[in-house]
Design a protein around this motif. Structure first.
Motif, short mmCIF file in Angstrom:
data_model
loop_
_atom_site.label_atom_id
_atom_site.label_comp_id
_atom_site.label_asym_id
_atom_site.label_seq_id
_atom_site.Cartn_x
_atom_site.Cartn_y
_atom_site.Cartn_z
N VAL A 128 -67.34 1.75 -0.95
CA VAL A 128 -68.74 1.52 -1.33
C VAL A 128 -68.81 0.73 0.84
O VAL A 128 -68.40 0.28 1.76
N PHE A 129 -69.93 2.22 0.57
CA PHE A 129 -70.16 1.31 2.77
C PHE A 129 -71.57 1.29 2.29
O PHE A 129 -72.54 1.19 2.03
N GLU A 130 -71.30 -0.36 3.54
CA GLU A 130 -73.00 -1.13 3.30
C GLU A 130 -72.87 -1.14 5.05
O GLU A 130 -71.97 -1.05 5.84
N TRP A 131 -73.91 -2.89 5.69
CA TRP A 131 -73.56 -2.95 6.71
C TRP A 131 -73.12 -4.25 6.68
O TRP A 131 -72.76 -5.34 8.11
N ASN A 132 -72.04 -5.13 5.29
CA ASN A 132 -71.16 -5.80 5.75
C ASN A 132 -69.87 -5.36 5.27
O ASN A 132 -69.95 -4.20 4.09
N HIS A 133 -69.46 -6.37 4.77
CA HIS A 133 -67.45 -5.83 3.95
C HIS A 133 -67.96 -6.87 2.57
O HIS A 133 -69.15 -7.45 2.60
N ILE A 134 -67.57 -6.48 1.55
CA ILE A 134 -67.26 -7.04 0.18
C ILE A 134 -66.76 -8.20 0.29
O ILE A 134 -65.75 -8.47 1.24
N LEU A 135 -67.08 -9.56 -0.03
CA LEU A 135 -66.01 -10.86 -0.35
C LEU A 135 -64.91 -9.86 -1.09
O LEU A 135 -64.90 -10.30 -2.46
N TYR A 190 -63.46 -0.12 -2.04
CA TYR A 190 -63.24 -0.25 -0.92
C TYR A 190 -63.98 0.12 -0.35
O TYR A 190 -65.34 0.40 -0.51
N SER A 191 -64.01 -1.10 0.97
CA SER A 191 -65.40 -1.80 1.39
C SER A 191 -64.98 -0.94 3.04
O SER A 191 -64.41 -1.38 3.66
N TYR A 192 -66.30 -0.46 3.28
CA TYR A 192 -66.47 0.07 4.64
C TYR A 192 -67.69 -0.52 4.99
O TYR A 192 -69.26 -0.60 4.62
N ASN A 193 -67.60 -1.39 6.60
CA ASN A 193 -69.17 -1.80 7.17
C ASN A 193 -69.34 -0.84 8.74
O ASN A 193 -68.18 -0.36 9.59
N ALA A 194 -70.54 -0.30 8.21
CA ALA A 194 -70.98 0.83 9.11
C ALA A 194 -71.87 -0.14 10.45
O ALA A 194 -72.36 0.01 10.92
N ASN A 195 -71.41 -1.51 10.59
CA ASN A 195 -72.36 -2.52 11.37
C ASN A 195 -71.18 -2.25 12.78
O ASN A 195 -70.18 -3.75 12.94
N SER A 196 -71.64 -1.25 13.17
CA SER A 196 -70.28 -1.35 14.81
C SER A 196 -71.04 -2.10 16.28
O SER A 196 -70.31 -2.46 16.66
N GLY A 197 -71.89 -3.37 15.24
CA GLY A 197 -72.61 -4.12 16.98
C GLY A 197 -73.60 -3.30 18.08
O GLY A 197 -73.67 -3.95 18.72
N GLY A 198 -73.55 -1.90 18.19
CA GLY A 198 -73.91 -1.61 19.39
C GLY A 198 -75.05 -0.80 18.45
O GLY A 198 -75.78 -1.13 18.10
N THR A 199 -75.61 0.10 19.30
CA THR A 199 -76.68 0.35 18.85
C THR A 199 -76.78 1.60 17.87
O THR A 199 -75.87 1.62 16.93
N THR A 200 -78.56 2.18 17.00
CA THR A 200 -78.14 2.88 15.38
C THR A 200 -77.74 4.00 15.89
O THR A 200 -76.73 3.80 14.60
N ALA A 201 -77.71 4.61 16.29
CA ALA A 201 -76.73 5.78 16.54
C ALA A 201 -74.64 5.28 16.74
O ALA A 201 -74.08 6.35 15.76
N ASP A 202 -74.31 3.91 17.22
CA ASP A 202 -73.21 4.14 16.98
C ASP A 202 -73.43 3.46 15.70
O ASP A 202 -71.81 4.19 14.96
N ASP A 203 -73.25 3.22 14.69
CA ASP A 203 -73.86 2.77 13.84
C ASP A 203 -73.29 4.31 12.47
O ASP A 203 -72.23 4.22 11.70
N TYR A 204 -74.58 4.68 13.04
CA TYR A 204 -74.49 6.12 12.40
C TYR A 204 -72.82 6.93 12.03
O TYR A 204 -72.17 6.86 11.49
N LEU A 205 -72.51 6.72 13.66
CA LEU A 205 -70.86 7.52 13.89
C LEU A 205 -69.97 6.50 13.49
O LEU A 205 -69.42 7.26 12.65
#
Length: 370
Positions: free
Chosen positions: A268-275, A333-348
């Motif tokens: 599950v690829f999201e902007w945060n993690h699963i609770l 399986y939980s994955y958080n794409a919010n890196s806290g940086g730019t949108t390019a950082d998030d995509y990476l």
């Protein structure tokens, strides 16, 4: 002699028969009309790209033939082209095509592939002497160059690049896809020569995230090794809630299918993690990335749709198992794409998580709802 009423009845009964024969005759004439046949033939070979819809010309243009001949023979390159066949080649025929210099890469619909050409034999597919020796070339209907315009996302050309993809120094963040038969280091070197800064890359999906001046986009697209250019995705945002009836979970879980998702792992690829400790997941939800644990409503909702067991439905105002997910036995399986940086950082961050999820965590399915 029949009465008037009898005659009327007789005629009325005959009308449908006459009309039916007329309709059949009309269909026959239509089916044998050359113009109709031409239209149907064009539909069979019509290509629908993200940029346009068209029917490739039969054969190969003389200027294309000369250009490819020079690239293959003089420059020792393997140029990338769009190649269309009269029919889908069989596995055996594909092997024969390789011996004639054609390597099929990406299928784009209606008997058409992006391909690389390593031998000039292939581009002479209309030469009967060559096709006699290489019969698989008889399948080739058309070979065309890939125009620069077909490599650039319509969003860039028609709508422009959004603020989320622009950097403070006036450049833009892009995702550049390259053909899978090209070494990633060659692509990096060429992009850097054009002035790009490589932010990262993912081999499994053959793309690189870069920062570059906007006016250089066309120059990148003109490179033979480049397949597609688009802006980095915008920031993620929450979606509307989904309900059990919408995903038709009962159809999968009830007899005769009786599916639960047991022994299946969903990333599950999201902007945060699963609770993770939500009771509906009963220990099946696990954070798998290196990002600090940051549970959120949306990923938890999505995970619930996928694999919640519905045990908390009653306690939250629903009926028993009302919000049980599609596969209540699956591992999440939980994955958080919010890196806290730019949108390019998030995509990476997302790209690296995806590569780890596939190569190391062995997920079976990837879900992206951000």
């Amino acid at each position: 002699m029949k009465s008037k009423s009898q005659l009327e009845i007789h005629i009325s009964r005959c009308k449908p028969i006459k009309n039916s024969w007329f309709f059949v005759l009309l269909l026959y004439l239509l089916a044998h009309n050359p113009l109709y046949a031409q239209v149907k033939g064009e539909e069979k070979f019509s290509i629908k790209l993200k940029t346009r819809e068209f029917v490739p010309e039969v054969g190969i243009k003389s200027e294309t033939l000369s250009k490819l001949q020079h690239q293959i023979v003089a420059e020792k390159k393997y140029p990338h082209v769009m190649i269309q066949f009269t029919e889908i080649p069989t596995s055996y025929e594909r092997e024969l095509l390789v011996t004639s210099g054609i390597k099929l890469l990406n299928y784009i619909g209606n008997n058409t592939w992006y391909a690389s050409i390593s031998d000039s034999i292939a581009i002479h597919f209309q030469n009967t002497g060559i096709t006699k020796k290489y019969p698989a070339l008889n399948l080739v209907r058309s070979i065309e160059e890939i125009p620069v315009e077909d490599k650039i996302s319509p969003q860039i050309r028609e709508k422009g690049i959004g603020d989320w993809a622009r950097t403070p120094d006036g450049k833009v963040n892009l995702v550049v896809s390259y053909f899978k038969d090209v070494d990633i280091d060659i692509v990096k070197t060429r992009l850097q020569t054009l002035g790009a800064k490589i932010l990262g890359g993912v081999k499994v999906v053959n793309n690189l995230t870069i920062t570059i001046e906007e006016q250089k986009i066309t120059d990148i697209a003109a490179e033979d090794i480049i397949m597609w250019i688009e802006v980095v995705p915008p920031p993620g945002g929450p979606e509307s809630n989904r309900i059990r009836a919408h995903v038709q979970a009962d159809m999968a879980q009830n007899a005769p299918l009786n599916l639960t998702g047991n022994n299946v792992t969903v990333g599950v690829f999201e902007w945060n993690h699963i609770l993770q400790n939500h009771a509906d997941f009963s220990g099946r939800a696990v954070r798998k990335d290196a990002t600090a644990y940051d549970p959120g409503h949306h990923p938890t909702m999505v995970a619930g749709i996928i694999g919640g067991n519905g045990s908390q439905s009653n306690a939250n105002g629903g009926t028993a198992n009302q919000w049980k997910g599609m596969a209540p036995g699956t591992n999440l399986y939980s994955y958080n794409a919010n890196s806290g940086g730019t949108t390019a950082d998030d995509y990476l961050d997302f790209s690296n998580d995806l590569e780890t999820a596939i190569g190391t965590d062995n997920i079976d399915i990837a879900n992206n709802s951000w």
